[in-house]
Scaffold this motif. Structure first.
Motif, short mmCIF file in Angstrom:
data_model
loop_
_atom_site.label_atom_id
_atom_site.label_comp_id
_atom_site.label_asym_id
_atom_site.label_seq_id
_atom_site.Cartn_x
_atom_site.Cartn_y
_atom_site.Cartn_z
N ASN A 108 -4.66 -5.53 -1.02
CA ASN A 108 -4.97 -5.76 -2.44
C ASN A 108 -5.41 -7.19 -2.70
O ASN A 108 -4.85 -7.89 -3.55
N ARG A 109 -6.45 -7.60 -2.00
CA ARG A 109 -6.95 -8.97 -2.16
C ARG A 109 -7.57 -9.19 -3.53
O ARG A 109 -7.70 -10.31 -3.99
N LYS A 110 -7.94 -8.08 -4.19
CA LYS A 110 -8.62 -8.22 -5.49
C LYS A 110 -7.63 -8.35 -6.66
O LYS A 110 -8.06 -8.46 -7.81
N LEU A 111 -6.35 -8.26 -6.37
CA LEU A 111 -5.36 -8.34 -7.46
C LEU A 111 -5.49 -9.69 -8.18
O LEU A 111 -5.35 -10.75 -7.56
N CYS A 112 -5.80 -9.63 -9.49
CA CYS A 112 -5.99 -10.88 -10.26
C CYS A 112 -4.64 -11.56 -10.46
O CYS A 112 -3.63 -10.87 -10.64
N PRO A 113 -4.60 -12.90 -10.46
CA PRO A 113 -3.34 -13.61 -10.65
C PRO A 113 -2.59 -13.17 -11.91
O PRO A 113 -1.37 -12.99 -11.89
N ASP A 114 -3.31 -12.95 -13.03
CA ASP A 114 -2.60 -12.55 -14.25
C ASP A 114 -2.07 -11.12 -14.14
O ASP A 114 -1.01 -10.81 -14.68
#
Ligand code: TMP
Length: 211
Positions: free
Chosen positions: A59-65
């Motif tokens: 899940n490298r695309k998981l946004c920080p927020d």
């Protein structure tokens, strides 16, 4: 002791908090206290699904927020379903990580502005803060070495594979939290051996929770 209590174990990955939580829980049970061992993320069935999303290296695309909100969703579910009912029934709830981890990792580590989530924290976290937080303070370099030995260099999850700078910032976050909340935090020297630390943890319980 008639009342329950909520005690958290905090620190960067590899600091030894899970080992100390288990030792403390074993000791408390031997002493005859009702104990619940739990952890975040993933202390409920819904939380376990959230944990899989959070820690999957794919899940490298998981946004920080999004990451921050998932940790908060896991936490609210955990409080309502597990922590608060257990504490209300007179149990000693021992939790591996809680909101201080979000402040240290998402706030200090990722540099997120946590004011966007202030109302969630105000409504759900502030009224339910731990009675005691044991922070195992270990230099990030030593913690990473331990992790590699424990899990193997190729077995690290999405957060374990963060840069050394990330863990330095998270570590600084825990240090600031401990300084800002002396009534709740106890700093333990994570470089001490397991038995020495356990005796210090026992003393903390005796002084702050069981007396
Ligand atoms: P664990 O390995 O202690 O079970 O925790 C999983 C990872 O999640 C660990 O790298 C710390 C991270 N974490 C956060 O970034 N924010 C949080 O709020 C919590 C509870 C954990």
């Amino acid at each position: 002791m008639k009342n329950g209590a909520f005690v958290t174990f905090e620190g960067i990955d590899g600091c030894g908090k899970s080992t100390q939580l288990e030792r403390a829980a074993d000791w408390l049970e031997t002493e005859g206290f009702p104990v619940l061992r739990t952890h975040e993320p993933g202390g409920t069935p819904i939380g376990r699904k959230i944990r899989r999303v959070l820690l999957d290296p794919a899940n490298r695309k998981l946004c920080p927020d999004s990451e921050l909100l998932l940790y908060l969703a896991d936490r609210i579910q955990h409080l309502q379903e597990v922590i608060l009912p257990a504490k209300a029934s007179g149990t000693l709830v021992l939790c591996d990580r809680f909101h201080d981890s979000a402040v240290a990792y998402q706030g200090y580590g990722r540099g997120l502005d946590l004011t966007a989530t202030a109302s969630i924290v105000q409504n759900h976290i502030i009224p339910n803060l731990p009675d005691l937080t044991l922070w195992l303070d270990l230099p990030p370099k030593m913690a990473l070495e331990r992790l590699k030995q424990l899990r193997g260099a190729n077995m690290l999850d999405r957060l374990d594979s963060e840069t050394p700078g990330f863990f330095q910032r998270a570590q600084a976050g825990f240090a600031e939290l401990a300084q800002a909340n002396p009534e709740r935090f106890v700093r333990l020297d994570g470089t001490s051996d397991i038995e020495t630390l356990h005796q210090q943890v026992v003393a903390c319980f005796q002084d702050r929770i069981l007396s």
